[in-house]
Design an enzyme around this catalytic site. Structure first.
Site, PDB file in Angstrom:
ATOM      1  N   GLU A   1       0.832  -1.207   0.000  1.00 21.44           N
ATOM      2  CA  GLU A   1       0.000   0.000   0.000  1.00 21.44           C
ATOM      3  C   GLU A   1       0.867   1.257   0.000  1.00 21.44           C
ATOM      4  O   GLU A   1       0.550   2.226  -0.677  1.00 21.44           O
ATOM      5  CB  GLU A   1      -0.950   0.005   1.210  1.00 21.44           C
TER       6      GLU A   1
ATOM      7  N   TYR B   1      -5.942   6.016   5.535  1.00 19.74           N
ATOM      8  CA  TYR B   1      -6.155   5.128   4.398  1.00 19.74           C
ATOM      9  C   TYR B   1      -5.310   3.837   4.534  1.00 19.74           C
ATOM     10  O   TYR B   1      -5.816   2.723   4.400  1.00 19.74           O
ATOM     11  CB  TYR B   1      -5.832   5.873   3.092  1.00 19.74           C
TER      12      TYR B   1
ATOM     13  N   ASP C   1      -9.077   5.378  -0.960  1.00 15.91           N
ATOM     14  CA  ASP C   1      -7.899   5.836  -1.694  1.00 15.91           C
ATOM     15  C   ASP C   1      -8.373   6.675  -2.884  1.00 15.91           C
ATOM     16  O   ASP C   1      -9.569   6.917  -3.053  1.00 15.91           O
ATOM     17  CB  ASP C   1      -7.017   4.656  -2.123  1.00 15.91           C
TER      18      ASP C   1
END
Ligand code: SF4
Length: 372
Positions: free
Chosen positions: A50, A133, A151
């Site tokens: 991520e 996030y 996102d």
């Protein structure tokens, strides 16, 4: 462990499964891409992927993610590695503050959490570089906890579903409520991945492919015929800049400075880096013309030009014009700190990619050429 704060606000209001959720998950099962981070889903691999994906495209991240895992298979190995080595391993992915934060967070995870990423929102948010996030992604994808991920892809898809052209605080609340309502109870991670995948493959930034969309019947933007106009785009003017970069050579050594010093925007030379330039801290670079001493500056017109390198950063497009200058004595080249390093060792110094391309062109030079 206290689990109370693991629950997002509106979780208790969700229904078992909505038609929207069923259509989305059925589409995802058929169309999901086989990506490396989906094969090994742990909190650590989710965190690394991520963070890598935050400002870098999937195609560029995939090979780098696999190489990273071989080198740093867990938070402990990442914590043990020197920062300079990590910055070198990060090269080409850009936005180096992400690598520095990974390192700092890994050290805290090793020291305070026994080498394992924590599984609560506050503990994750307390780690450097982990915002809402990323924390939601780790908690939902790796732990199966009901946190919606917002996102850039999901924001755009949700804005279109709600027909909201502009992202405002009120729209953010509406979007979160929408996602919490539809978030799958059985598979919150799958729901989040499906939303992200829909944004990447179907609800694309410029041209949404509504005819192929599994949730078009729930999409207000599509119904009103305004999907492609969302989000509203405000064009920022692009500034183009030309900068002379000095490759000062003394025998077999070259002068390197810390990138935050080299990377000043053009303007009057000062002895301090520009505010905000510390994001390049720890990286090496060649100095820019304003920073070199007067003695070196006078040699520039007779220097040997190397291939220019162009790179973009936010709304700035910059062309670096490297000029190779031979320096007869090994005195300081710049008015700020720097050091002489063997040319043959340039590969070992972490650098921003534009400077790496210049370094490679120096290493490719014939040392018997006019340049030397
Ligand atoms: Fe996006 Fe079109 Fe699907 Fe709406 S119908 S979510 S705009 S692709």
């Amino acid at each position: 462990m206290k689990r109370a704060h693991l629950r997002p606000r509106a979780h208790c209001h969700r229904v078992a499964s909505t038609p929207f959720t069923r259509a989305l998950l059925a589409w995802f099962r058929r169309h999901r891409r086989d990506l490396p981070w989906r094969r090994i889903r742990t909190p650590y691999t989710t965190w690394i992927s991520e963070v890598m994906l935050q400002q870098t495209v999937v195609a560029a991240v995939a090979p780098r993610f696999e190489a990273w895992l071989k080198r740093y298979p867990d938070a402990r190995s990442l914590a043990r590695a020197p920062l300079e080595e990590i910055l070198r391993a990060w090269e080409g992915l850009g936005y180096y503050s992400r690598a520095r934060n990974l390192h700092a967070a890994a050290r805290l995870i090793a020291t305070n959490h026994g080498g394992h990423l924590p599984d609560t929102l506050p503990a994750l948010r307390a780690l450097p570089g982990i915002g809402e996030y990323t924390a939601a992604a780790i908690l939902s994808l790796a732990h199966g906890l009901p946190f919606p991920v917002l996102d850039a892809n999901v924001k755009r898809v949700t804005q279109r579903l709600l027909a909201e052209p502009e992202w405002t605080p009120a729209v953010a609340i509406k979007a979160r409520t929408f996602l919490e309502h539809h978030l799958s109870r059985r598979d919150p991670g799958g729901f989040n991945e499906a939303m992200m995948e829909l944004g990447a493959l179907v609800c694309a930034p410029r041209a949404p492919r509504c005819a192929e969309c599994p949730v078009s019947s729930s999409c207000r933007g599509h119904e009103l015929g305004i999907a492609a106009l969302i989000p509203e785009r405000r064009r920022r003017p692009v500034t183009t800049v030309m900068t002379t970069v000095i490759i000062a050579i003394h025998r077999t050594r070259v002068w390197l400075v810390e990138s935050s010093h080299a990377n000043r925007l053009p303007g009057p030379a000062t002895t301090k880096p520009t505010p905000g330039s510390s994001f390049l801290q720890g990286l090496s670079a060649f100095p820019r013309l304003p920073a070199v001493t007067a003695a070196i500056a006078t040699k520039v017109p007779d220097g040997f030009p190397l291939e220019p390198v162009t790179h973009s950063y936010l709304n700035m497009r910059e062309t670096l014009r490297p000029i190779l200058v031979r320096v007869p004595t090994s005195a300081a080249v710049t008015r700020t700190a720097g050091r002489w390093v063997p040319i043959a060792e340039l590969e070992h110094f972490p650098m921003p990619s534009a400077y790496r391309r210049i370094a490679r062109s120096i290493l490719g030079l014939d040392t018997r050429s006019r340049a030397f």
